[in-house]
Design an enzyme around this catalytic site. Structure first.
Site, PDB file in Angstrom:
ATOM      1  N   CYS A   3       0.845  -1.193   0.000  1.00 59.05           N
ATOM      2  CA  CYS A   3       0.000   0.000   0.000  1.00 59.05           C
ATOM      3  C   CYS A   3       0.886   1.250   0.000  1.00 59.05           C
ATOM      4  O   CYS A   3       1.869   1.324   0.749  1.00 59.05           O
ATOM      5  CB  CYS A   3      -0.904   0.003   1.226  1.00 59.05           C
ATOM      6  N   CYS A  22       0.560   4.858   6.878  1.00 58.71           N
ATOM      7  CA  CYS A  22      -0.065   4.680   8.192  1.00 58.71           C
ATOM      8  C   CYS A  22       0.901   3.922   9.103  1.00 58.71           C
ATOM      9  O   CYS A  22       1.283   2.783   8.804  1.00 58.71           O
ATOM     10  CB  CYS A  22      -1.377   3.923   8.060  1.00 58.71           C
ATOM     11  N   CYS A  57       0.412   0.151  10.246  1.00 60.52           N
ATOM     12  CA  CYS A  57      -0.036  -0.845   9.278  1.00 60.52           C
ATOM     13  C   CYS A  57       1.110  -1.653   8.662  1.00 60.52           C
ATOM     14  O   CYS A  57       1.989  -1.089   7.995  1.00 60.52           O
ATOM     15  CB  CYS A  57      -0.837  -0.175   8.166  1.00 60.52           C
ATOM     16  N   CYS A 101     -16.878  -8.908   4.856  1.00 57.43           N
ATOM     17  CA  CYS A 101     -16.151  -7.678   4.565  1.00 57.43           C
ATOM     18  C   CYS A 101     -14.904  -8.005   3.749  1.00 57.43           C
ATOM     19  O   CYS A 101     -14.190  -8.964   4.051  1.00 57.43           O
ATOM     20  CB  CYS A 101     -15.746  -6.979   5.856  1.00 57.43           C
ATOM     21  N   CYS A 103     -19.588  -5.709   2.720  1.00 52.82           N
ATOM     22  CA  CYS A 103     -18.846  -4.526   3.150  1.00 52.82           C
ATOM     23  C   CYS A 103     -17.499  -4.546   2.450  1.00 52.82           C
ATOM     24  O   CYS A 103     -16.932  -5.615   2.221  1.00 52.82           O
ATOM     25  CB  CYS A 103     -18.657  -4.541   4.665  1.00 52.82           C
ATOM     26  N   CYS A 118     -19.282   2.294   7.841  1.00 56.14           N
ATOM     27  CA  CYS A 118     -18.559   1.645   8.929  1.00 56.14           C
ATOM     28  C   CYS A 118     -17.323   2.489   9.175  1.00 56.14           C
ATOM     29  O   CYS A 118     -16.453   2.582   8.299  1.00 56.14           O
ATOM     30  CB  CYS A 118     -18.200   0.211   8.534  1.00 56.14           C
ATOM     31  N   ARG A 156     -18.122  -2.318  17.433  1.00 51.42           N
ATOM     32  CA  ARG A 156     -17.458  -3.584  17.152  1.00 51.42           C
ATOM     33  C   ARG A 156     -16.100  -3.695  17.843  1.00 51.42           C
ATOM     34  O   ARG A 156     -15.265  -2.803  17.755  1.00 51.42           O
ATOM     35  CB  ARG A 156     -17.255  -3.752  15.639  1.00 51.42           C
TER      36      ARG A 156
END
Length: 346
Positions: free
Chosen positions: A56, A60, A63, A100, A131, A191, A263
């Site tokens: 990616c 972040c 991550c 998801c 999702c 979400c 969640r």
């Protein structure tokens, strides 16, 4: 009930006052709000699958999928539609009602849209809620996913606006708000939650919840993640968050967003049964179910079901399940410990 009303005008001081209530009072208030809006003995079950892993371009700091850091994660291409549908079918057999799909992208490209649209259509045909989390989403792509039948789009705010630049520099906090706005404009459910334990101050946890609750429409699903420290990421050595502070975050989220599913997401592998049970009492009513959340460990699926049964709770049931079929799927989940290695928790 007055304390169960939805508000969009929370101030930082009001959130702080909630968060700093005596612990027993806070949990009692949160449990009361929960009971006013949900069956307190039901938990919604979702399964998360990584449909494209690693490389990616975002930075972040939490991550392992970021291309900026050297972790042991193996990169994978976008999965074939048939493989995704097979994993969705297995998830439904194990008791999941929502499937998801997550891709490690900054944003989906035009060439990817036909494939992910087909994934949505075929997963939805199984009778599952759908999702996706694919990074930033413009208005046009949001409408394409809506037309394919996507129910939810996940895009976390991650942390407060004040702490955000300490965690991510390749996209702005406003970029995240814009994506949520595009999802809403397309008519899909949102979400959106965040991660705690990233070295932030308590004020940043207040700020995150205030941002979520004060959105024009509160998210239907609010995942609260505990940081999973991964070797090779900049946050691998951050101090652990006190578990009571995490439970307070769950309880405050429940009070501020009374109609949302709250969640328990990443980090459950480090939580014992007693801590998870306290989170359920504080208003958490959704979990990711499976061996992994995207790329980090998650409690084994049968252990989740055993805990739910031990507490006298039940997985939330979708209307398209017959009682007999649903009971059979739960029995299978408890009896069969071997779940697919492709299931991820996030």
């Amino acid at each position: 009930m007055e304390f169960a009303a939805v508000r969009h005008d929370w101030t930082h001081q009001q959130v702080k006052a909630l968060f700093e209530m005596p612990f027993n009072d806070l949990l009692f208030k949160a449990a009361s709000v929960h009971r006013a809006n949900f069956n307190p003995n039901e938990v919604q079950i979702s399964t998360l699958l990584s449909i494209k892993t690693g490389a990616c371009p975002e930075d972040c700091k939490y991550c392992p999928q970021s291309g900026h850091y050297k972790t042991d994660l193996e990169r994978e291409r976008l999965l074939e539609v048939e493989k995704v549908v097979e994993q969705a079918r297995l998830a439904k057999q194990k008791g999941a009602t929502r499937f998801c799909m997550g891709a490690a992208w900054s944003d989906p490209k035009d060439r990817d849209m036909p494939y992910i649209s087909q994934m949505v259509k075929e997963v939805k045909e199984l009778g599952l809620e759908t999702c996706m989390t694919l990074g930033m989403l413009d208005n046009q792509k949001a409408h394409v996913l809506r037309d394919a039948g996507l129910d939810y789009y996940n895009h976390n705010l991650d942390t407060s606006p004040e702490y955000y630049e300490q965690i991510i520099t390749t996209r702005t906090f406003q970029d995240r708000l814009d994506t949520i706005g595009n999802v809403r404009d397309a008519g899909m459910k949102v979400c959106s939650g965040g991660i705690v334990g990233m070295g932030e101050q308590a004020a940043d946890r207040f700020g995150l919840l205030m941002q979520l609750a004060n959105l024009p429409q509160q998210p239907e699903s609010v995942p609260i993640n505990m940081l999973v420290k991964v070797k090779g990421t900049p946050l691998e050595n951050v101090d652990d968050l006190d578990h009571f502070e995490f439970i307070r975050t769950i309880a405050t989220a429940r009070i501020m967003m009374p109609h949302s599913y709250v969640r328990l997401s990443a980090g459950r592998n480090a939580m014992n049964e007693q801590m998870q049970s306290m989170c359920f009492f504080a208003g958490a009513n959704s979990i990711f179910y499976g061996d992994k959340l995207l790329t980090t460990e998650n409690p084994e699926a049968d252990a989740d079901m055993k805990l739910i049964k031990k507490l006298g709770m039940n997985p939330e049931k979708r209307h398209d399940y017959s009682d007999e079929a649903y009971e059979a799927s739960l029995s299978s989940a408890v009896a069969d410990k071997a779940t697919s290695e492709m299931f991820y928790e996030a």
